[in-house]
Design a protein around this motif. Sequence first.
Motif, PDB file in Angstrom:
ATOM      1  N   GLY B 333       0.778  -1.231   0.000  1.00 49.24           N
ATOM      2  CA  GLY B 333       0.000   0.000   0.000  1.00 49.24           C
ATOM      3  C   GLY B 333       0.811   1.283   0.000  1.00 49.24           C
ATOM      4  N   LYS B 334       2.138   1.166  -0.078  1.00 46.33           N
ATOM      5  CA  LYS B 334       2.992   2.361  -0.041  1.00 46.33           C
ATOM      6  C   LYS B 334       3.338   2.817  -1.456  1.00 46.33           C
ATOM      7  N   PRO B 335       3.644   4.111  -1.610  1.00 42.86           N
ATOM      8  CA  PRO B 335       4.059   4.589  -2.934  1.00 42.86           C
ATOM      9  C   PRO B 335       5.268   3.797  -3.427  1.00 42.86           C
ATOM     10  N   THR B 336       5.176   3.332  -4.661  1.00 43.52           N
ATOM     11  CA  THR B 336       6.199   2.427  -5.182  1.00 43.52           C
ATOM     12  C   THR B 336       6.544   2.802  -6.613  1.00 43.52           C
ATOM     13  N   ASN B 337       7.815   2.844  -6.897  1.00 46.08           N
ATOM     14  CA  ASN B 337       8.233   3.106  -8.270  1.00 46.08           C
ATOM     15  C   ASN B 337       8.814   1.829  -8.858  1.00 46.08           C
ATOM     16  N   ILE B 338       8.281   1.446 -10.015  1.00 43.53           N
ATOM     17  CA  ILE B 338       8.766   0.221 -10.631  1.00 43.53           C
ATOM     18  C   ILE B 338       9.317   0.515 -12.021  1.00 43.53           C
ATOM     19  N   ASN B 339      10.536   0.101 -12.238  1.00 46.81           N
ATOM     20  CA  ASN B 339      11.188   0.293 -13.525  1.00 46.81           C
ATOM     21  C   ASN B 339      11.838  -0.993 -13.993  1.00 46.81           C
TER      22      ASN B 339
END
Lengths: 161, 545
Positions: B333-339
């Motif tokens: 549920g936390k802000p997540t950056n996926i690359n």
Amino acid sequence: MSKLNVDIKPVRDIISKFGDGQDSNLIAILQQSQDAYGYLPKTALKEISRLTDIPLTRIFGVVTFYSQFALIPRGKHAIKVCSGTACHVKGADDVKQKMKDILNVGEGETTPDYQFTLETVACIGTCFLAPVMMIDERYFGKLTADKASDIVQKYSEKTQE
Amino acid sequence: MLKSLKSYDDLVAMRTLCEEKLKLDKVKVYICMTGCRALGAEEVYGEFKRQLDEQNLKDKVEIIETGCQGLCARAPVITIDPPGVFYGRVTVDIVPEIISSTVVNDQVINKLCYVEAGKRIPYLKDIPFYSKQKKVVLRNCGIIDPNNIEQYIARKGYESIAKALFSFTPEDIINEVKDSGLRGRGGAGFPTGTKWEFCRKAKGDTKYIICNADEGDPGAFMDRAVLEGDPHAVIEGMLVAAFAIGSGKGFIYVRAEYPIAINHLERAIAQARQLNLLGDNILGSGFNFDLEIKKGAGAFVCGEETALIASIEGKRGMPRPRPPFPANSGLWGKPTNINNVETLANIPIIILNGSESYKQYGTKNGTGTKIFALAGKVKNTGLVEVPMGTTLREIIFDIGGGIPGRRQFKAAQMGGPSGGCVPAEHLDLPIDYETVKEVGAIMGSGGLIVMDSDTSMVEIAKYFMGFCHDESCGKCVPCRIGTKRMLETLTKINGGNGLKDDIEDLKEMAYVTQTASLCGLGQTAPNPVLSTIRYFMNEYEELIK
Ligand SMILES: Cc1cc2nc3c(=O)[nH]c(=O)nc-3n(C[C@H](O)[C@H](O)[C@H](O)COP(=O)(O)O)c2cc1C
Ligand code: FES
């Protein structure tokens, strides 16, 4: 390979290594348990559930979702024949058929002596040497049906020694 | 034992030492110990080691175990410098001759050289496969020992994160990445800087960074090569991303079929920790960040970002509707950056040389370079990096050496099961995200499989549909049933039992599956069918009549 008496110590050791946050480590716990047993015995799954408080239904859901997990005993060696696109256009079917013939098993099956389990996998990132297969963690490239058969032969000799 | 780096000056001092080590006056034998292992590279390496020991040449010759050198078709490959020769199909038996002739006497062994159009080309720099590429992301791959952090540092490694930490604000970094025009290399092509900005601005103290190394597309091996050949570039990219976004914890989700990649990553992470490039108070800056590897368990759909997040959380890897996007609500549920791996591997060079320099390559819609995994019916299968906007003809014929034998080029499959088949009439199309879409394929992650006149396009369409049907997670009906029904129809046509109406049926099912599916898997599953219908209708008709 007795299926009745499964030693649960390995599962306990694995789980104790993870400490907190076991919920999110479920897949890793299952992976390591499978490494320890060769497959995921029901007794082990129950023990995982008991120790982690994750309901058995959820564990079962995860186990059946991912193709890596097996609920029945598997062979000592996993043969993964690639059926990805590059291998497909370069004749992977011949290799697959040859494996079925020499091992006398179908896809996903294990030889009666528990030496080999035959699997197919859609690409193992070695497309440049298609067709390819993996045995355990080793890659083999530019296969022909005969080459693949020789390689497996060597593995069977090794295990018989 | 590596010594912890406590400041920027420590890093600079270490780099000077590492550079000197690299400059030592030795003949260097670069042996690919990754992809080439599938054809016996380890045995060749062992023999080199043994011979050099026996002949007391260890002070004059250095063996460097590298990642992918690119021209995988010639595996196992080695490069010897000086004199800069490239050898392929090296066997254990020929190692003594290589040492006595080339290593000691600079003489070329003809039979190991690359041949094109009947001409032998001994030196790597002259081989068109290499001279026509532009290696930016792969600048270290095949040149450094990925398991030796000193070699990465010698080539300006970890300078970008140091620069970020000591001379820039997170906003500066985000702006630089935005200016660079970098777009995600994982398939969708979303602007990376903008994605980072969303996540930076998202509310919350705990934020996560994920590197997507699931590389499930059959026919793709770019990410594998980057992870195996230059793992520190990915780690450094994640560090910069974490600094920009304000994250203290990252995950790399790697598929289990990549044991070498996992091993190299583990070693790279351990070395970075020893040097205090991961962990608390990195380089004495006060910035904390650490990384964990998560191994996939065999599910293609886990490459989709929401499914991947579910998988890291220890659940069944099933996608969920977006919004909320991971940038606002991702892992736990936390802000997540996926690359993607390649996206992240682009970051160090952007920060190091600036966005202006980065943009010298590429087109307006796609800046920089792109790595392609060249496979199928092409002579030089392997790893290719070219500026965006390069044409398929240049990649397949100039670099790839064309089609082996006397057969004709028929199509290039781009973008895997979500992509399409590009026919000969578009060989001169400069490829970037938009142009490829216009011709019915997608850039995808960079898998490029060449098909020749022997390949049946209907069979290929059926093949991909079978793949999507197998990999559909079953959560949404259009994808689960749509892929099944389309597969049935394609099987029927391919077996010669098709009916006239089948094509219209296929198109209709394709439309529904595209528009109504929950995630990218279903939304793009019909692409291979539609593109083969578009360009190779005659093959369908032939089977149906
Ligand atoms: C079915 C499916 C599979 C995917 N597989 C991958 C993959 O293997 N690797 C990857 O980087 N992205 C994959 N993606 C794309 C990711 O969802 C996501 O867009 C990407 O990781 C974002 O990174 P980027 O912005 O750097 O490209 C997949 C998407 C879908 C729908
Ligand atoms: S398609 Fe077989 S390894 Fe990629």
